[in-house]
Scaffold this active site. Structure first.
Site: not given
Ligand code: KIV
Length: 275
Positions: A113, A44-45, A182, A83, A115
């Site tokens: 993925k 999602d960057s 991270e 993501d 978080e």
């Protein structure tokens, strides 16, 4: 050879490092496929690097599906991880399964993925039960930027390090196949890597993780809004691109582009009749 959950797991067991890069488009994906990168993360960057947002919070499911599907068309052997964007899984277990399913069905992802640690374990369990492999993401999780109050290294105090280790065990227990670490001190990431049987992929987490991931524009020297300490620029592609843009403008201005070899012909008789 196709990279899968099992081949990545085998790489950890055999001590062979895992290479992961972010990617958001077809042409770049094809280049990564040609050199044999193990895993692509449609992160999602993309909110920062492709869409120009300040953070990842505005990224939508539609953005992720659009870019993931484009990447999927450029690869054959790379494991494709996508993501889950902010609020696509935090809201409920049901939302998490439905949205993970969309990333697989419409984006052609092999794995999703998300978080978080213990708090998202019910979501991880449910997604895995739906036969979708999950990569967890711990430490500096950018979707929590407002709770962290900035992009800060995580797990530095005894309590925070203990929590990170507990979260790592929890996501593994919930069925995650891999975990991204991270912005975590290198010695803590090493400990987590030694304790877990699933692979760890580090970004700003030192050299002892089972693999590494970088945002591709960062490692190519294309994205210079902000360059984190953990980034190595393996090339200065931004400078190469600017040089080519300048040469193009110059050639357009002085009329040397397009040259005859870039031009389509027509019989003179045809043209003459039009005058
Ligand atoms: O979105 C992303 O690119 C990521 C990596 C930085 C791990 O989550």
């Amino acid at each position: 050879m196709k990279n899968t959950v099992s081949t990545i797991q085998k790489q950890k067991q055999e001590g062979k490092k895992i290479s992961m890069l972010t990617c958001y488009d077809y042409s770049t994906a094809k280049l990564m496929e040609e050199v044999g990168v193990n895993i692509i993360l449609v992160g999602d960057s993309l909110g920062n690097t492709m869409l120009g947002y300040e953070d990842t919070l505005q990224v939508t499911m539609e953005d992720m599906i659009h870019h993931c599907a484009a990447v999927s068309r450029g690869i054959k052997n790379i494991l494709l991880v996508c993501d889950m964007p902010f609020m696509s899984y935090q809201t409920s277990v049901y939302d998490a399964v439905v949205n993970a399913g969309r990333l697989v069905k419409e984006g052609h992802a092999n794995m999703v993925k998300l978080e978080g640690g213990k708090e998202v374990c019910p979501q991880i369990e449910a997604i895995v039960k739906a036969s979708i492999p999950v990569c967890a993401h711990l430490g500096l999780t950018p979707q929590s930027i407002n709770s962290f109050g900035g992009y800060k290294v995580q797990g530095k105090t005894e309590a925070a390090a203990k929590k990170l280790l507990e979260d790592a065990f929890a996501v593994q227990e919930a069925g995650a196949s891999m975990v991204v670490l991270e912005g975590v001190p290198a010695k803590l990431a090493k400990l987590v890597t030694e304790k877990l049987h699933i692979p760890t992929i580090g970004i700003g987490a030192g050299a002892d993780c089972d693999g590494q991931v970088l945002v591709y524009q960062d490692m190519l020297g294309m994205f210079t809004d902000y360059v984190p300490k953990f980034v190595r620029q393996f090339a200065s592609v931004g400078e190469v691109m600017k040089g080519a843009f300048r040469e193009y403008m110059q050639a357009v201005n002085d009329g040397t582009f397009p040259a005859p070899e870039h031009t389509y012909g027509i019989d003179d008789e045809v043209i003459e009749k039009l005058y």
